[in-house]
Design an enzyme around this catalytic site. Sequence first.
Site, PDB file in Angstrom:
ATOM      1  CG  HIS A  57      -7.208   7.604  -7.508  1.00  0.00           C
ATOM      2  ND1 HIS A  57      -6.659   7.359  -6.271  1.00  0.00           N
ATOM      3  CD2 HIS A  57      -8.065   8.642  -7.315  1.00  0.00           C
ATOM      4  CE1 HIS A  57      -7.166   8.212  -5.387  1.00  0.00           C
ATOM      5  NE2 HIS A  57      -8.027   8.994  -5.989  1.00  0.00           N
ATOM      6  CG  ASP A  67      -0.407   0.104   2.526  1.00  0.00           C
ATOM      7  OD1 ASP A  67       0.801   0.392   2.622  1.00  0.00           O
ATOM      8  OD2 ASP A  67      -1.129  -0.063   3.527  1.00  0.00           O
TER       9      ASP A  67
HETATM   10  P1  OAD Z   1      -3.054   3.997   1.874  1.00  0.00           P
HETATM   11  O1  OAD Z   1      -1.747   3.296   1.806  1.00  0.00           O
HETATM   12  O2  OAD Z   1      -3.057   5.450   2.131  1.00  0.00           O
HETATM   13  O3  OAD Z   1      -3.969   3.303   2.983  1.00  0.00           O
HETATM   14  C1  OAD Z   1      -4.126   1.921   3.044  1.00  0.00           C
HETATM   15  C2  OAD Z   1      -4.905   1.569   4.313  1.00  0.00           C
HETATM   16  O4  OAD Z   1      -5.167   0.179   4.268  1.00  0.00           O
HETATM   17  C3  OAD Z   1      -4.148   1.861   5.598  1.00  0.00           C
HETATM   18  O5  OAD Z   1      -5.040   2.481   6.524  1.00  0.00           O
HETATM   19  C4  OAD Z   1      -3.732   0.456   6.085  1.00  0.00           C
HETATM   20  O6  OAD Z   1      -3.694   0.368   7.488  1.00  0.00           O
HETATM   21  C5  OAD Z   1      -4.840  -0.399   5.520  1.00  0.00           C
HETATM   22  N1  OAD Z   1      -4.473  -1.788   5.255  1.00  0.00           N
HETATM   23  C6  OAD Z   1      -3.320  -2.294   4.743  1.00  0.00           C
HETATM   24  N2  OAD Z   1      -3.401  -3.628   4.586  1.00  0.00           N
HETATM   25  C7  OAD Z   1      -4.651  -3.988   5.001  1.00  0.00           C
HETATM   26  C8  OAD Z   1      -5.368  -5.221   5.103  1.00  0.00           C
HETATM   27  N3  OAD Z   1      -4.819  -6.385   4.719  1.00  0.00           N
HETATM   28  N4  OAD Z   1      -6.627  -5.196   5.573  1.00  0.00           N
HETATM   29  C9  OAD Z   1      -7.200  -4.023   5.979  1.00  0.00           C
HETATM   30  N5  OAD Z   1      -6.574  -2.829   5.909  1.00  0.00           N
HETATM   31  C10 OAD Z   1      -5.321  -2.800   5.425  1.00  0.00           C
HETATM   32  O7  OAD Z   1      -3.817   3.639   0.506  1.00  0.00           O
HETATM   33  P2  OAD Z   1      -5.070   4.390  -0.147  1.00  0.00           P
HETATM   34  O8  OAD Z   1      -5.985   4.905   0.896  1.00  0.00           O
HETATM   35  O9  OAD Z   1      -5.599   3.484  -1.179  1.00  0.00           O
HETATM   36  O10 OAD Z   1      -3.288   7.795  -5.281  1.00  0.00           O
HETATM   37  O11 OAD Z   1      -4.349   5.614  -0.850  1.00  0.00           O
HETATM   38  C11 OAD Z   1      -5.117   6.524  -1.581  1.00  0.00           C
HETATM   39  C12 OAD Z   1      -4.330   7.087  -2.736  1.00  0.00           C
HETATM   40  O12 OAD Z   1      -3.078   7.601  -2.295  1.00  0.00           O
HETATM   41  C13 OAD Z   1      -3.941   6.061  -3.783  1.00  0.00           C
HETATM   42  O13 OAD Z   1      -4.965   5.775  -4.694  1.00  0.00           O
HETATM   43  C14 OAD Z   1      -2.785   6.730  -4.470  1.00  0.00           C
HETATM   44  C15 OAD Z   1      -2.064   7.284  -3.265  1.00  0.00           C
HETATM   45  O14 OAD Z   1      -1.275   8.405  -3.480  1.00  0.00           O
HETATM   46  C16 OAD Z   1      -2.706   8.071  -6.441  1.00  0.00           C
HETATM   47  O15 OAD Z   1      -1.744   7.478  -6.856  1.00  0.00           O
HETATM   48  C17 OAD Z   1      -3.361   9.157  -7.187  1.00  0.00           C
END
Ligand code: OAD
Length: 318
Positions: free
Chosen positions: A135, A43
């Site tokens: 996105h 992530d």
């Molecule tokens: P983030 O990396 O910001 O958040 C991921 C979330 O998922 C975190 O709160 C983790 O704790 C949680 N997490 C990780 N593994 C997990 C699991 N197995 N089960 C449950 N939760 C889990 O990712 P996004 O919110 O998707 O944009 O980020 C949003 C945007 O930021 C992305 O689309 C990207 C990035 O910059 C662009 O590239 C435009």
Amino acid sequence: MARSKIIKGKDIPGLAEYISSDKCQNIVLMLGAGVSTSAGIPDFRSPETGLYANLARLKLPYPEAVFEINFFRKNPVPFYTLAHELYPGKFRPTITHSFIRLLERHRLLHTCFTQNIDTLERRAGVPDDKIIEAHGSFASQHCIDCRASYDDAEMERQILAKEIPKCTRCKGLVKPDIVFFGENLPDEFIKAIPNVAKADLLIIMGTSLTVHPFAGLAERAGASCPRVLINLDQVGNIGKRPNDIVLLDKCDEVVRKLCRELGWEDELMALWAQTEAKAAWDGEEPEAVSGATEEEATAEDLMGTITDAIGRQLNLED
Ligand code: OAD
């Protein structure tokens, strides 16, 4: 008289009871990178394993620069190095992706909003017309100068060959139609925003809810619509409304328990098994198939490969 949508217990059995009831006909999903970490894809913001924490030690002006349009214009190499490693097709959908397919099979899925560009929702069999890739995705690409589109097969060949695609018309840089910081979200996303207000249930999974306007969708759910957060940690303001449920655990674990309560577990696992066969037909080895520890190790390995590759490219440029 308006029907009450209050969920009795703020837990998995209460949620299962609500989903089984006739009050719940339209489920809207909001997904983030956390739904794909068990497929071996890192992530962005997890403190140890997230992409940005790992990129922070490289010579980038700031980690998010890799997805920033002005930085890309000056130096597209870090993005294309990342694209080579994360190119769709290498990864198998997770149990959570198969759960989305299952909701659709039970005619409960209204809209699946995703921030992810890995296309694992499609690969799990969720129909295209139910998915809003907020996105963008790697499905198409354009020149960032003259906006001419670029050939799909040539784009794939060049990303896999670690080449930087250039516009055949003006020689400008070509970029997949994934949304970078500083760019607008796709029209399909804007048009689909009102769908959230039609939800009888909003499920938010695996996202830090930090990137807007996507994160703001959660506020568009009706006041009586239950909102469920399934995430490793508490994010946004989910939990503040009387009908909110917060389930802090891995998505795959929660959806499996939920499906057990619903009597759907066998169906879920059968759908997930099909995704393995699909990966085999495509001639691909799934990156991760089961067992959380093994899966996390795979995401960490890939993270190491990505940061090493981008680091090497940046040093070469020096
Ligand atoms: P983030 O990396 O910001 O958040 C991921 C979330 O998922 C975190 O709160 C983790 O704790 C949680 N997490 C990780 N593994 C997990 C699991 N197995 N089960 C449950 N939760 C889990 O990712 P996004 O919110 O998707 O944009 O980020 C949003 C945007 O930021 C992305 O689309 C990207 C990035 O910059 C662009 O590239 C435009």
